[in-house]
Enzyme design. Sequence first.
Site, PDB file in Angstrom:
ATOM      1  N   GLU A   1     -10.616  -9.818  -4.455  1.00  0.00           N
ATOM      2  CA  GLU A   1      -9.459  -9.227  -5.149  1.00  0.00           C
ATOM      3  C   GLU A   1      -8.619 -10.266  -5.899  1.00  0.00           C
ATOM      4  OE1 GLU A   1      -8.414  -5.018  -3.003  1.00  0.00           O
ATOM      5  OE2 GLU A   1      -7.378  -6.776  -2.223  1.00  0.00           O
TER       6      GLU A   1
ATOM      7  N   ASP B   1       0.844  -1.200   0.000  1.00  0.00           N
ATOM      8  CA  ASP B   1       0.000   0.000   0.000  1.00  0.00           C
ATOM      9  C   ASP B   1       0.879   1.250   0.000  1.00  0.00           C
ATOM     10  OD1 ASP B   1      -2.150  -1.688   0.141  1.00  0.00           O
ATOM     11  OD2 ASP B   1      -2.777  -1.091   2.163  1.00  0.00           O
TER      12      ASP B   1
ATOM     13  N   LYS C   1      -6.460  -7.009   0.749  1.00  0.00           N
ATOM     14  CA  LYS C   1      -7.531  -7.447   1.644  1.00  0.00           C
ATOM     15  C   LYS C   1      -7.260  -8.842   2.218  1.00  0.00           C
ATOM     16  CE  LYS C   1     -10.939  -4.567  -0.645  1.00  0.00           C
ATOM     17  NZ  LYS C   1     -10.830  -3.442   0.277  1.00  0.00           N
TER      18      LYS C   1
ATOM     19  N   ASP D   1     -11.279  -5.234   6.802  1.00  0.00           N
ATOM     20  CA  ASP D   1     -10.457  -6.454   6.780  1.00  0.00           C
ATOM     21  C   ASP D   1     -10.138  -6.909   8.202  1.00  0.00           C
ATOM     22  OD1 ASP D   1     -10.448  -6.120   4.030  1.00  0.00           O
ATOM     23  OD2 ASP D   1      -8.581  -4.969   4.077  1.00  0.00           O
TER      24      ASP D   1
HETATM   25  O1  RIB Z   1      -9.145  -2.973   2.455  1.00  0.00           O
HETATM   26  C1  RIB Z   1      -7.962  -2.233   2.380  1.00  0.00           C
HETATM   27  C2  RIB Z   1      -7.049  -2.812   1.349  1.00  0.00           C
HETATM   28  O2  RIB Z   1      -7.644  -2.697   0.080  1.00  0.00           O
HETATM   29  C3  RIB Z   1      -5.717  -2.114   1.251  1.00  0.00           C
HETATM   30  O3  RIB Z   1      -4.746  -2.670   2.102  1.00  0.00           O
HETATM   31  C4  RIB Z   1      -5.388  -2.235  -0.231  1.00  0.00           C
HETATM   32  O4  RIB Z   1      -4.267  -3.003  -0.483  1.00  0.00           O
HETATM   33  C5  RIB Z   1      -6.637  -2.788  -0.903  1.00  0.00           C
HETATM   34  O5  RIB Z   1      -6.517  -4.108  -1.221  1.00  0.00           O
END
Ligand code: RIB
Length: 329
Positions: free
Chosen positions: A143, A17, A44, A265
């Site tokens: 994702e 990130d 996530k 998350d």
């Molecule tokens: O939910 C947050 C996450 O969403 C972040 O860490 C980013 O990497 C995206 O996947």
Amino acid sequence: MSTEPSGIVVVGSINADLVVTLERHPQPGETLLGRTMTVMPGGKGANQAVAAANLGARTTMIGAVGQDAYTVVALSGLHAAGVDTSAIQRVGTTTGVAIVEVDDGGENTIVVIPGANAEVTPELVAASAETIADAAVLVLQGEIPATSVAASVALARGRVVINLAPVINLDRATLLRADPLVVNEHEGALVLAQLTGSDPSDPADHADHADHADHAQTTRALLACGFASVVMTLGGSGALLASATDLLEIPAPTVQVVDTTGAGDAFTGALAARLSAGDSLADAVRVAVLVGAFAVGTEGAQPSYPSLTDQLPAAPTTSSITTGQETDA
Ligand code: RIB
């Protein structure tokens, strides 16, 4: 010899990130000066694995990273939390990256470049078939490719938790294995539209203006589609839990918000950790709400997650908005 399922397996995304802090989000076409830029572990899937492991759950991560400058940081949180990373594959593309912008109110926008996460194929999942089958709780998000979510669910013998963020098109049978389905209000409206064939733009727009009664109605309507249980996260308002026997409203404590990134998350990881420890779904959601509230108190996703030695915020009084027995699901 087949053994009882135990522990948590997360099949999902692993990112680095790039977190930018700024006073406010730019308008389209506008250039703004930001304040800071920090590179942190995210994704996530990895976030949920770290949140679960921090709470003492034996956790395995299945996914993919590249072999580039972001690989080490993307894996660093998993390593620090003691997650089993031996099933993570190195592929020939770049590690997933997320550009996260956080404004002074703690609200974020996130752009994800999937990179290696798009290489989490059904074949990669099949390479960990035994590990997935042995999990007491399998955790999935949106994702990685939908075909790989389906392949993972098909291998599961234990409980399946699907946090459909972002919402992707899963086949009905795969989706309905979720127990619970975990969604926020926007995702819930979109999933409902998918399952009922209604116009997806209408409920999603509606979710912006919806009140608690609307959220409860959406949660109930999702349950009526055939889920064993549905959890709707409502940010600072806590969560709703719908199961065959009950609709529970679980309020969140009032906390100072620094950064909401990855709070959902943290919620899902904590939920999985408590389920794998034997909690009822209602009790697991209660802990997950507190963990989510803790996670908004500092910057970033994984660095903001509590471990067993951290003091969680005190729980406000829980109220049930329908009558009935609490679920033991
Ligand atoms: O939910 C947050 C996450 O969403 C972040 O860490 C980013 O990497 C995206 O996947």
